[in-house]
Design an enzyme around this catalytic site. Structure first.
Site, PDB file in Angstrom:
ATOM      1  N   ASP A  19      -6.242  -8.079  -6.174  1.00 47.87           N
ATOM      2  CA  ASP A  19      -6.524  -9.493  -6.447  1.00 47.87           C
ATOM      3  C   ASP A  19      -7.885  -9.822  -5.823  1.00 47.87           C
ATOM      4  O   ASP A  19      -8.617  -8.921  -5.357  1.00 47.87           O
ATOM      5  CB  ASP A  19      -5.375 -10.391  -5.952  1.00 47.87           C
ATOM      6  CG  ASP A  19      -5.318 -10.512  -4.433  1.00 47.87           C
ATOM      7  OD1 ASP A  19      -6.102  -9.835  -3.730  1.00 47.87           O
ATOM      8  OD2 ASP A  19      -4.479 -11.296  -3.935  1.00 47.87           O
ATOM      9  N   HIS A  20      -8.236 -11.096  -5.777  1.00 52.56           N
ATOM     10  CA  HIS A  20      -9.549 -11.503  -5.253  1.00 52.56           C
ATOM     11  C   HIS A  20      -9.718 -11.115  -3.783  1.00 52.56           C
ATOM     12  O   HIS A  20     -10.814 -10.747  -3.358  1.00 52.56           O
ATOM     13  CB  HIS A  20      -9.734 -13.014  -5.416  1.00 52.56           C
ATOM     14  CG  HIS A  20      -8.631 -13.823  -4.814  1.00 52.56           C
ATOM     15  ND1 HIS A  20      -7.368 -13.892  -5.394  1.00 52.56           N
ATOM     16  CD2 HIS A  20      -8.564 -14.545  -3.672  1.00 52.56           C
ATOM     17  CE1 HIS A  20      -6.595 -14.640  -4.630  1.00 52.56           C
ATOM     18  NE2 HIS A  20      -7.285 -15.040  -3.583  1.00 52.56           N
ATOM     19  N   CYS A  76      -4.456  -6.193  -1.879  1.00 52.32           N
ATOM     20  CA  CYS A  76      -4.526  -7.653  -1.874  1.00 52.32           C
ATOM     21  C   CYS A  76      -4.818  -8.038  -0.425  1.00 52.32           C
ATOM     22  O   CYS A  76      -5.251  -7.191   0.366  1.00 52.32           O
ATOM     23  CB  CYS A  76      -3.275  -8.303  -2.469  1.00 52.32           C
ATOM     24  SG  CYS A  76      -1.730  -8.085  -1.575  1.00 52.32           S
ATOM     25  N   GLY A  77      -4.597  -9.289  -0.051  1.00 51.34           N
ATOM     26  CA  GLY A  77      -4.950  -9.701   1.304  1.00 51.34           C
ATOM     27  C   GLY A  77      -4.176  -8.927   2.352  1.00 51.34           C
ATOM     28  O   GLY A  77      -4.741  -8.382   3.309  1.00 51.34           O
ATOM     29  N   THR A  78      -2.863  -8.863   2.173  1.00 45.50           N
ATOM     30  CA  THR A  78      -2.002  -8.130   3.104  1.00 45.50           C
ATOM     31  C   THR A  78      -1.501  -6.810   2.539  1.00 45.50           C
ATOM     32  O   THR A  78      -0.964  -5.992   3.285  1.00 45.50           O
ATOM     33  CB  THR A  78      -0.751  -8.969   3.428  1.00 45.50           C
ATOM     34  OG1 THR A  78      -0.080  -9.238   2.177  1.00 45.50           O
ATOM     35  CG2 THR A  78      -1.117 -10.268   4.127  1.00 45.50           C
ATOM     36  N   GLY A  79      -1.597  -6.649   1.242  1.00 49.28           N
ATOM     37  CA  GLY A  79      -0.969  -5.514   0.549  1.00 49.28           C
ATOM     38  C   GLY A  79       0.482  -5.783   0.199  1.00 49.28           C
ATOM     39  O   GLY A  79       1.079  -5.031  -0.573  1.00 49.28           O
ATOM     40  N   ILE A  80       1.026  -6.846   0.733  1.00 47.53           N
ATOM     41  CA  ILE A  80       2.466  -7.101   0.552  1.00 47.53           C
ATOM     42  C   ILE A  80       2.779  -7.557  -0.877  1.00 47.53           C
ATOM     43  O   ILE A  80       3.641  -6.985  -1.556  1.00 47.53           O
ATOM     44  CB  ILE A  80       2.968  -8.142   1.575  1.00 47.53           C
ATOM     45  CG1 ILE A  80       2.844  -7.599   2.995  1.00 47.53           C
ATOM     46  CG2 ILE A  80       4.422  -8.520   1.282  1.00 47.53           C
ATOM     47  CD1 ILE A  80       3.084  -8.638   4.094  1.00 47.53           C
ATOM     48  N   GLY A  81       2.083  -8.584  -1.318  1.00 48.30           N
ATOM     49  CA  GLY A  81       2.393  -9.147  -2.639  1.00 48.30           C
ATOM     50  C   GLY A  81       2.242  -8.126  -3.751  1.00 48.30           C
ATOM     51  O   GLY A  81       3.124  -7.980  -4.607  1.00 48.30           O
ATOM     52  N   HIS A 109       7.538  12.599   1.864  1.00 47.96           N
ATOM     53  CA  HIS A 109       8.965  12.249   1.834  1.00 47.96           C
ATOM     54  C   HIS A 109       9.351  11.411   0.612  1.00 47.96           C
ATOM     55  O   HIS A 109      10.480  11.532   0.126  1.00 47.96           O
ATOM     56  CB  HIS A 109       9.332  11.437   3.082  1.00 47.96           C
ATOM     57  CG  HIS A 109       9.360  12.257   4.331  1.00 47.96           C
ATOM     58  ND1 HIS A 109      10.062  11.889   5.459  1.00 47.96           N
ATOM     59  CD2 HIS A 109       8.770  13.446   4.642  1.00 47.96           C
ATOM     60  CE1 HIS A 109       9.905  12.795   6.407  1.00 47.96           C
ATOM     61  NE2 HIS A 109       9.114  13.754   5.939  1.00 47.96           N
ATOM     62  N   ARG A 143      15.305  18.256   0.109  1.00 46.63           N
ATOM     63  CA  ARG A 143      16.136  17.091   0.441  1.00 46.63           C
ATOM     64  C   ARG A 143      15.448  15.783   0.062  1.00 46.63           C
ATOM     65  O   ARG A 143      16.107  14.807  -0.289  1.00 46.63           O
ATOM     66  CB  ARG A 143      16.513  17.092   1.927  1.00 46.63           C
ATOM     67  CG  ARG A 143      15.365  16.832   2.870  1.00 46.63           C
ATOM     68  CD  ARG A 143      15.789  16.995   4.325  1.00 46.63           C
ATOM     69  NE  ARG A 143      14.748  16.612   5.262  1.00 46.63           N
ATOM     70  CZ  ARG A 143      13.688  17.365   5.578  1.00 46.63           C
ATOM     71  NH1 ARG A 143      13.527  18.544   5.003  1.00 46.63           N
ATOM     72  NH2 ARG A 143      12.789  16.945   6.449  1.00 46.63           N
ATOM     73  N   HIS A 144      14.120  15.790   0.105  1.00 50.05           N
ATOM     74  CA  HIS A 144      13.380  14.579  -0.258  1.00 50.05           C
ATOM     75  C   HIS A 144      13.527  14.298  -1.759  1.00 50.05           C
ATOM     76  O   HIS A 144      13.610  13.142  -2.169  1.00 50.05           O
ATOM     77  CB  HIS A 144      11.909  14.719   0.116  1.00 50.05           C
ATOM     78  CG  HIS A 144      11.699  15.037   1.567  1.00 50.05           C
ATOM     79  ND1 HIS A 144      12.149  14.217   2.581  1.00 50.05           N
ATOM     80  CD2 HIS A 144      11.119  16.101   2.175  1.00 50.05           C
ATOM     81  CE1 HIS A 144      11.840  14.752   3.744  1.00 50.05           C
ATOM     82  NE2 HIS A 144      11.220  15.905   3.536  1.00 50.05           N
TER      83      HIS A 144
HETATM   84  C1  RB5 Z   1      -4.087 -14.372  -1.622  1.00 47.72           C
HETATM   85  O1  RB5 Z   1      -4.581 -15.444  -0.851  1.00 47.72           O
HETATM   86  C2  RB5 Z   1      -3.009 -13.636  -0.843  1.00 47.72           C
HETATM   87  O2  RB5 Z   1      -1.836 -14.374  -0.820  1.00 47.72           O
HETATM   88  C3  RB5 Z   1      -2.765 -12.263  -1.441  1.00 47.72           C
HETATM   89  O3  RB5 Z   1      -3.953 -11.538  -1.446  1.00 47.72           O
HETATM   90  C4  RB5 Z   1      -1.777 -11.373  -0.728  1.00 47.72           C
HETATM   91  O4  RB5 Z   1      -2.060 -11.255   0.613  1.00 47.72           O
HETATM   92  C5  RB5 Z   1      -0.347 -11.675  -0.992  1.00 47.72           C
HETATM   93  O5  RB5 Z   1       0.552 -10.921  -0.596  1.00 47.72           O
END
Ligand code: RB5
Length: 159
Positions: A19-20, A76-81, A109, A143-144
């Site tokens: 993303d941005h 992305c910002g955190t990689g989470i989304g 693994h 096993r993996h």
């Molecule tokens: C965008 O501001 C931010 O929410 C996105 O990059 C990401 O961190 C979401 O998980």
């Protein structure tokens, strides 16, 4: 000659999307990977205009599932989304990583086909170390493979 042959074999087609918030890190990693002669499918986004990470996660998942690239890198910002978005596709095993041991073990693994990283979390050198570990570590099998097999497909027995 032999060494050159081995280097050739290790070249891969890699798709990268962000993303941005991840666009700057994406551009740096894509250039660095091209310098190593990998083929890069850059699926966007480019620039700072605000976009939605699910759109780019789904785009990367579809690209990989169609066989257009062997491995994926998601930012992305955190990689989470973007990692959540990728893992909604049954063929994706996306590991969110911020250091190279996890990136290597995600391959060994979990047979991860994508790594996600947070551009607001790690710097370029740590991101490169994670990518190197991800691209150079083989799946452990045995096993993996049994465990990864249990992740396959859509589960309807989870309540
Ligand atoms: C965008 O501001 C931010 O929410 C996105 O990059 C990401 O961190 C979401 O998980």
């Amino acid at each position: 000659m032999k060494r050159e042959g081995r280097e050739q074999e290790s070249r891969m087609r890699i798709a990268i999307a962000s993303d941005h918030a991840g666009a700057g890190l994406k551009a740096e990693l894509a250039g660095w990977l091209r310098d190593q002669k990998h083929e890069i499918d850059d699926l966007g986004t480019d620039g700072a205009a605000s976009v939605d990470y699910p759109d780019f996660g789904y785009k990367l998942a579809a690209h990989l599932a169609a066989g257009h690239a062997e491995r994926g890198i998601a930012l992305c910002g955190t990689g989470i989304g973007i990692s959540i978005a990728l893992n909604r596709h049954p063929a994706m095993r996306c590991a969110l990583v911020s250091e190279p041991l996890s990136a290597a073990l995600a391959r060994e693994h979990n047979d991860a086909n994508v790594i996600a990283m947070g551009a607001r979390v790690i710097g370029i050198e740590m991101a490169k170390a994670c990518v190197t570990a991800f691209l150079t570590t083989e799946f452990g099998g045995e096993r993996h493979a049994r465990r990864v097999g249990k992740l396959g497909g859509v589960r309807d027995d989870l309540g």
